[in-house]
Design a protein around this motif. Structure first.
Motif, short mmCIF file in Angstrom:
data_model
loop_
_atom_site.label_atom_id
_atom_site.label_comp_id
_atom_site.label_asym_id
_atom_site.label_seq_id
_atom_site.Cartn_x
_atom_site.Cartn_y
_atom_site.Cartn_z
N ARG A 112 12.96 56.69 98.25
CA ARG A 112 13.13 57.48 97.02
C ARG A 112 13.50 58.92 97.35
O ARG A 112 13.06 59.48 98.35
CB ARG A 112 11.85 57.46 96.19
N HIS A 113 14.29 59.47 96.45
CA HIS A 113 14.55 60.90 96.50
C HIS A 113 13.25 61.64 96.19
O HIS A 113 12.35 61.09 95.56
CB HIS A 113 15.63 61.25 95.48
N ALA A 114 13.15 62.87 96.64
CA ALA A 114 11.94 63.64 96.41
C ALA A 114 11.63 63.79 94.92
O ALA A 114 10.47 64.00 94.55
CB ALA A 114 12.07 65.02 97.05
N ASP A 146 14.98 46.04 90.81
CA ASP A 146 14.14 46.32 89.64
C ASP A 146 13.15 47.46 89.85
O ASP A 146 12.19 47.59 89.08
CB ASP A 146 13.37 45.06 89.23
N LEU A 147 13.36 48.30 90.85
CA LEU A 147 12.50 49.47 91.00
C LEU A 147 12.71 50.42 89.81
O LEU A 147 13.80 50.50 89.25
CB LEU A 147 12.79 50.19 92.31
N ARG A 148 11.67 51.17 89.46
CA ARG A 148 11.70 52.00 88.27
C ARG A 148 11.87 53.47 88.61
O ARG A 148 11.32 53.96 89.61
CB ARG A 148 10.40 51.84 87.47
N GLU A 149 12.64 54.15 87.77
CA GLU A 149 12.87 55.59 87.92
C GLU A 149 11.58 56.37 87.66
O GLU A 149 10.79 56.01 86.79
CB GLU A 149 13.96 56.01 86.93
N ARG A 150 11.37 57.44 88.42
CA ARG A 150 10.20 58.29 88.24
C ARG A 150 10.56 59.68 87.74
O ARG A 150 9.67 60.53 87.59
CB ARG A 150 9.43 58.41 89.56
N TYR A 151 11.83 59.93 87.50
CA TYR A 151 12.26 61.24 87.02
C TYR A 151 11.99 61.34 85.53
O TYR A 151 12.59 60.63 84.72
CB TYR A 151 13.75 61.44 87.31
N ALA A 152 11.07 62.23 85.14
CA ALA A 152 10.65 62.34 83.75
C ALA A 152 11.14 63.62 83.10
O ALA A 152 10.51 64.16 82.19
CB ALA A 152 9.13 62.28 83.66
N GLY A 153 12.28 64.14 83.55
CA GLY A 153 12.80 65.39 83.01
C GLY A 153 12.55 66.54 83.97
O GLY A 153 11.69 66.47 84.85
N ALA A 154 13.32 67.62 83.80
CA ALA A 154 13.27 68.71 84.75
C ALA A 154 11.89 69.36 84.84
O ALA A 154 11.38 69.62 85.93
CB ALA A 154 14.32 69.76 84.39
N ALA A 203 9.29 66.86 86.46
CA ALA A 203 9.62 66.62 87.86
C ALA A 203 9.36 67.87 88.70
O ALA A 203 8.89 67.79 89.85
CB ALA A 203 11.08 66.19 87.98
N ALA A 204 9.67 69.04 88.14
CA ALA A 204 9.44 70.29 88.87
C ALA A 204 7.95 70.51 89.11
O ALA A 204 7.53 70.92 90.20
CB ALA A 204 10.03 71.45 88.10
N ALA A 205 7.14 70.23 88.09
CA ALA A 205 5.69 70.39 88.24
C ALA A 205 5.13 69.44 89.29
O ALA A 205 4.26 69.81 90.08
CB ALA A 205 5.01 70.17 86.90
N ALA A 206 5.64 68.21 89.33
CA ALA A 206 5.14 67.22 90.29
C ALA A 206 5.58 67.56 91.71
O ALA A 206 4.84 67.30 92.67
CB ALA A 206 5.63 65.83 89.90
N PRO A 264 11.93 74.70 87.69
CA PRO A 264 12.74 73.79 86.86
C PRO A 264 14.24 73.96 87.04
O PRO A 264 14.99 72.97 86.99
CB PRO A 264 12.30 74.16 85.44
N LEU A 265 14.70 75.20 87.27
CA LEU A 265 16.14 75.40 87.47
C LEU A 265 16.62 74.72 88.76
O LEU A 265 17.70 74.14 88.80
CB LEU A 265 16.46 76.89 87.50
N GLU A 266 15.79 74.80 89.80
CA GLU A 266 16.14 74.12 91.05
C GLU A 266 16.17 72.61 90.85
O GLU A 266 17.03 71.91 91.40
CB GLU A 266 15.14 74.49 92.14
N THR A 267 15.23 72.10 90.05
CA THR A 267 15.20 70.67 89.76
C THR A 267 16.45 70.24 89.00
O THR A 267 17.06 69.21 89.30
CB THR A 267 13.94 70.33 88.94
N LEU A 268 16.85 71.03 88.02
CA LEU A 268 18.08 70.73 87.27
C LEU A 268 19.28 70.68 88.20
O LEU A 268 20.12 69.76 88.11
CB LEU A 268 18.29 71.78 86.19
#
Length: 611
Positions: free
Chosen positions: A108-110, A139-147, A150-153, A158-162
């Motif tokens: 997975r990506h970070a 069938d693996l599931r995405e874990r990206y829940a928005g900028a 994802a930034a908090a996790a 957030p700008l770097e995450t975007l």
């Protein structure tokens, strides 16, 4: 010098791409045609040059065989099959597998996505095929829940995450939106990539898988499109296969059998619910209306647990398929907005309602309206529309179809009347049983065996069958109470089955006490290394604490008050060392403790007053 040559040759066999970086310097060093130097200078210079060149070559060679996350995901994004293969091989060579979900192709990506999702989102079918060939799971599931999430996790801004989402995944998608729960097939459908969708489906991707919002891949496909037709065809096959498997499982393992494993007693209630669900599942019910139950009875009698187990049976333990709403939170008129969502212009409009959000995810869920009698009449009006039409309009004006849902309401209305009626039925049943025993005893010896066989056969049919609630009691006692409270016949008319939960019998109470003691015995063993046992008389003594108004909860409290309190006091005073055995006994209706120390053979009575 021969050692340097052999080492370089071994490395070159494993990395043909780096051959020129090493071969040229080594050939120059090994050549006998060199500049004229003194013998010492000539030998030392060649040796130093050889070592430096070999070191540089080995460093470059090692770098070429180290997994690089950025290169891996970039290759998936642009469809560079050779680089994907190289990075996967590097991850395997370095011993860097994937995560708990899969191998190196599933790394997975970070920020939460996989390379297969990246390739599908960017319409790179060749990369999708290569990743699947290398062992990527579809069938693996995405874990990206928005900028922001994802930034908090990840501990990023957030700008770097975007920026990373746009650069390292796909620049054509809204990086601020949540894609939680998406599969590669969801991304292929959104990208309108028929070739990627075909590769994923042939690799076993589930076209019926839902994302965090409850939507399938088909929801994101263009209409019309080749990708949509392909996904729709496979979804139909999956649904037919799932329906056949579910039907076979229901045949081998009926609903009644499942419910009886978790519900003590309530034979009539279980059979009523199972019969109605069976009609619905097998196409012998009205498809234009959802199935609606009203569970009536005292508190702690099994109403909520029956609804939970029904959801587990219908939807294979999917937590999203059971929706529970405590209707005591909807006692005010304005709280209707909390149920279906606030109208436009009001605070919380974008959030939606608790019920509408949950039904949007699973329109076939089992929905429990707990203590429905406490809800405001305006809430009941919303429920009437839901039960009557099988649809609900949320605060945003969106229509939610839920004709396949099962709605269960629980209420304590007429609980005292039902409890007293149930006790009367049990007394009458016990009297009939005693009469049969006396009749059998009065018969000649030759006929006693026949009567015994008849009695045992009727008991196998189920003692609850004799406790059926009469139509007269329903019409003259219960229905007037319901009508007086709800105040509308059309609401009661939309209920398919009113299910009555009767007080427990003596045998059922003994079962409840035994289950509660078993639960505490497991805790004693796990937390304190104490073996807890009890004599048979303990069950009867604790069962005497049953309160018909509180059901199984009264048994739970009785066990805690009379047994667990004594055990906790003995442990506090140091009388229960780890590894000991503890015995509960009943003497003249009082519980006594006896302890067997580790290594001892006999139990010694425990006098708590003397400790």
């Amino acid at each position: 010098m021969s050692t340097v040559r052999s080492s370089a040759a071994k490395l070159l066999r494993g990395a043909p791409g780096a051959a020129r970086l090493v071969v040229v310097p080594v050939r120059r060093v090994c050549s006998s045609r060199a500049l004229p130097l003194t013998p010492g200078q000539h030998t030392g210079g060649r040796r130093r040059y050889a070592v430096g060149a070999a070191t540089l070559g080995l460093a470059l060679l090692a770098a070429d065989h180290v997994f690089n996350e950025k290169k891996f995901f970039k290759a998936a994004r642009v469809g560079n099959v050779q680089e994907i293969r190289r990075q996967v091989e590097a991850a395997r060579d370095n011993g860097r597998g994937g995560d708990a979900e899969g191998g190196p192709p599933d790394r997975r990506h970070a920020l939460g996505w996989t390379a297969l999702m990246t390739a599908a989102a960017n319409d790179q079918p060749a990369a999708v095929l290569e990743l699947l060939r290398l062992g990527a799971r579809p069938d693996l599931r995405e874990r990206y829940a928005g900028a922001s999430a994802a930034a908090a996790a990840a501990g990023l801004h957030p700008l770097e995450t975007l920026q990373r989402r746009e650069d390292e995944f796909c620049g054509a998608m809204n990086a601020r939106a949540s894609f939680l729960g998406w599969t590669a097939l969801h991304y292929a459908a959104l990208a309108d990539s028929a070739a990627s969708a075909r590769a994923l489906l042939e690799a076993g991707a589930d076209p019926t898988a839902r994302d965090h919002a409850g939507r399938r891949a088909l929801h994101y496909a263009r209409d019309p499109s080749a990708a949509r037709d392909l996904i729709l065809e496979h979804a139909r096959r999956w649904e037919e296969a799932a329906a056949a498997a579910a039907a076979e499982e229901r045949r081998r393992f009926p609903l009644e059998q499942r419910l009886k494993q978790f519900i003590v007693g309530q034979q009539a209630a279980i059979e009523t619910v199972a019969a109605a669900v069976r009609r619905k599942e097998n196409g012998w019910a009205d498809d234009d209306h959802p199935l609606v139950f009203l569970f009536l009875g005292s508190s702690g009698i099994g109403k909520t647990e029956l609804a939970k187990q029904l959801a587990r049976y219908m939807h294979r333990d999917d937590p999203a398929a059971f929706i529970r709403l405590d209707m005591s939170e909807y006692q005010e008129k304005h709280e209707v907005a909390k149920l279906i969502g606030a109208p436009p212009g009001y605070v919380g409009h974008e959030e939606g309602g608790q019920l509408t959000r949950a039904l949007a995810k699973r329109s076939d869920a089992v929905v429990l309206f707990d203590e429905v009698d406490k809800a405001h009449p305006d809430v009941l009006t919303v429920l009437l529309q839901l039960f009557d039409e099988g649809r609900l309009t949320d605060g945003k004006g969106k229509l939610i179809e839920c004709k396949n849902a099962i709605f269960v309401m629980t209420s304590n209305l007429a609980a005292d009347e039902i409890a007293q009626y149930g006790l009367q039925l049990r007394r009458e049943a016990e009297a009939r049983a005693a009469q049969r025993v006396r009749a059998a005893a009065a018969l000649p010896d030759g006929n006693k065996e026949v009567v015994k066989d008849d009695t045992s056969e009727s008991e196998e049919e189920g003692p609850e069958e004799s406790l059926e609630v009469s139509r007269h009691f329903k019409d003259t006692v219960v229905r007037p109470i319901l009508k007086r409270h709800f105040g509308r016949d059309e609401f009661l008319g939309r209920i398919n089955e009113i299910v009555y939960f009767l007080p427990f019998s003596r045998q059922e109470l003994l079962t409840l006490v035994n289950m509660e003691l078993t639960r505490w015995a497991e805790k004693a063993r796990e937390r304190h290394a104490i073996e807890l046992r009890w004599e048979g008389g303990v069950l009867g003594a604790l069962a005497d604490g049953y309160d018909v108004h509180y059901g199984a909860r009264s048994i739970k409290h009785e066990v805690e008050r009379r047994a667990v309190n004594q055990i906790a006091l003995a442990a506090e005073r140091g009388a229960l060392p780890r590894g000991c055995a503890l015995l509960l006994a009943a003497r003249a209706g009082r519980l006594r403790l006896a302890v067997r120390a580790p290594g001892a053979r006999d139990y010694a009575p425990l006098d708590l007053a003397a400790l």
